[in-house]
Scaffold this active site. Structure first.
Site, PDB file in Angstrom:
ATOM      1  N   CYS A  57      -1.130 -27.431  -5.050  1.00 55.41           N
ATOM      2  CA  CYS A  57      -2.006 -28.597  -4.882  1.00 55.41           C
ATOM      3  C   CYS A  57      -3.157 -28.494  -5.872  1.00 55.41           C
ATOM      4  CB  CYS A  57      -2.539 -28.632  -3.452  1.00 55.41           C
ATOM      5  SG  CYS A  57      -3.713 -29.979  -3.165  1.00 55.41           S
ATOM      6  N   CYS A  60      -6.648 -28.073  -3.734  1.00 58.33           N
ATOM      7  CA  CYS A  60      -7.002 -26.869  -2.963  1.00 58.33           C
ATOM      8  C   CYS A  60      -6.175 -25.633  -3.305  1.00 58.33           C
ATOM      9  CB  CYS A  60      -6.912 -27.149  -1.470  1.00 58.33           C
ATOM     10  SG  CYS A  60      -5.232 -27.232  -0.824  1.00 58.33           S
ATOM     11  N   CYS A 106      -0.940 -32.808   1.317  1.00 51.86           N
ATOM     12  CA  CYS A 106      -1.200 -31.382   1.439  1.00 51.86           C
ATOM     13  C   CYS A 106      -1.744 -31.114   2.847  1.00 51.86           C
ATOM     14  CB  CYS A 106      -2.213 -30.940   0.381  1.00 51.86           C
ATOM     15  SG  CYS A 106      -2.710 -29.212   0.533  1.00 51.86           S
ATOM     16  N   CYS A 129       9.297 -36.686  -3.778  1.00 54.49           N
ATOM     17  CA  CYS A 129       8.957 -37.345  -5.037  1.00 54.49           C
ATOM     18  C   CYS A 129       7.442 -37.209  -5.238  1.00 54.49           C
ATOM     19  CB  CYS A 129       9.389 -38.801  -4.924  1.00 54.49           C
ATOM     20  SG  CYS A 129       9.353 -39.711  -6.444  1.00 54.49           S
TER      21      CYS A 129
END
Length: 139
Positions: A57, A60, A106, A129
């Site tokens: 991510c 984060c 996330c 995706c």
């Protein structure tokens, strides 16, 4: 502290942490991650990446997808058939744009990643995706 099955801290980021991390993003990355945006197809920098590693991510740094589950879907966005750890992905019903889809975010920072569809390859039959702008790649 909430911990994923693979041992990562899933404690949600505070608003202050989220805004501090977002200050390091481009306007486009903020639009996608924080406001459920989508990058144009065939434009993302990670679409053609063939290196071995893990996609994290961008907001984060939580590991999201392994290169071993990446496949060429022909859709114009990086696609994967399974997450690094199911605990790292949160799914939400998305009824925007006149259709019903499953948005993926996330699990730690709630950053928008993309969508998951039931038309992927074996063994899962799923196609996650992703927006390249939502992720960093680490070899």
């Amino acid at each position: 502290m909430a911990t994923s099955s693979s041992g990562y801290d899933l404690t949600p980021l505070s608003d202050a942490e989220k805004h501090s991390n977002a200050a390091n993003l481009t306007d486009e990355e903020r639009r996608i991650l924080l406001n459920q945006g989508t990058e144009p197809p065939f434009c993302g920098g990670l679409l053609d990446n063939k290196e071995d590693g893990v996609y994290h991510c961008k907001l984060c740094d939580l590991p999201l997808f392994s290169s071993s589950s990446k496949f060429e879907s022909g859709t114009g966005w990086p696609s994967f058939y399974e997450p690094f750890d199911n605990d790292h992905i949160r799914e939400l019903r998305d009824t925007s744009h006149g259709m019903v889809r499953v948005e993926i975010r996330c699990a730690r920072c709630d950053g928008h990643l993309g969508h998951v569809f039931p038309d992927g390859p074996a063994p899962t039959g799923l196609r996650y995706c992703l927006n390249s702008a939502s992720m960093n790649f680490k070899a």
